[in-house]
Design a protein around this motif. Structure first.
Motif, PDB file in Angstrom:
ATOM      1  N   ILE A 127       0.800  -1.228   0.000  1.00  0.00           N
ATOM      2  CA  ILE A 127       0.000   0.000   0.000  1.00  0.00           C
ATOM      3  C   ILE A 127       0.832   1.277   0.000  1.00  0.00           C
ATOM      4  N   ALA A 128       2.138   1.167   0.252  1.00  0.00           N
ATOM      5  CA  ALA A 128       2.966   2.379   0.185  1.00  0.00           C
ATOM      6  C   ALA A 128       4.449   2.032   0.179  1.00  0.00           C
ATOM      7  N   ARG A 129       5.210   2.912  -0.446  1.00  0.00           N
ATOM      8  CA  ARG A 129       6.664   2.943  -0.338  1.00  0.00           C
ATOM      9  C   ARG A 129       6.992   4.318   0.228  1.00  0.00           C
ATOM     10  N   PHE A 130       7.907   4.360   1.176  1.00  0.00           N
ATOM     11  CA  PHE A 130       8.293   5.644   1.749  1.00  0.00           C
ATOM     12  C   PHE A 130       9.677   5.527   2.347  1.00  0.00           C
ATOM     13  N   GLU A 131      10.206   6.638   2.804  1.00  0.00           N
ATOM     14  CA  GLU A 131      11.508   6.662   3.439  1.00  0.00           C
ATOM     15  C   GLU A 131      11.344   7.118   4.877  1.00  0.00           C
ATOM     16  N   HIS A 132      12.072   6.481   5.776  1.00  0.00           N
ATOM     17  CA  HIS A 132      12.047   6.842   7.192  1.00  0.00           C
ATOM     18  C   HIS A 132      13.487   6.887   7.672  1.00  0.00           C
TER      19      HIS A 132
END
Length: 121
Positions: free
Chosen positions: A78-83
């Motif tokens: 449901i998502a790709r992101f950076e943390h």
């Protein structure tokens, strides 16, 4: 009723630890959430492309089933992101336990750490 504490423990055991270890400490065996070691292994294989293949589209859903246990599920990217500089994925799991009327749903975030492994956020 399944609490967040139990859910977090399951997610950690199912998606971070090796399948044999995960099954040994599965806290849901006492609460009716009975995933077998082979269920966990199939679930991990189902979600592997979400982590390793950046070309998998957001919204892609993959189903899994285990004829031995009768359990099945669906995982959706449901998502790709950076943390904190780490690449991360958000995956929704809908799991149907053979002996339960209602499916279990949970959403987890996993991030790739420096050694290349994926850890829960």
């Amino acid at each position: 009723m399944i609490t967040w504490k139990w859910l977090s423990a399951f997610v950690f055991s199912a998606l971070v630890l090796p399948a044999e270890t995960a099954h040994a400490i599965n806290p849901f065996s006492r609460s009716g959430f009975d995933l077998t070691g082979s269920d966990v292994q199939i679930l991990m294989e189902t979600t592997r492309p979400f982590l390793e293949d950046d070309t998998v589209s957001i919204g892609t859903a993959k189903t899994w089933t285990n004829p031995q246990s009768g359990n099945n599920g669906m995982a959706t990217l449901i998502a790709r992101f950076e943390h904190q500089g780490m690449p991360c994925r958000r995956i929704q799991h809908d799991i149907k336990i053979k002996t339960k009327a209602d499916p279990f749903r949970f959403i987890i975030d996993r991030c790739r750490v420096a050694d290349g492994t994926w850890k829960m956020l």
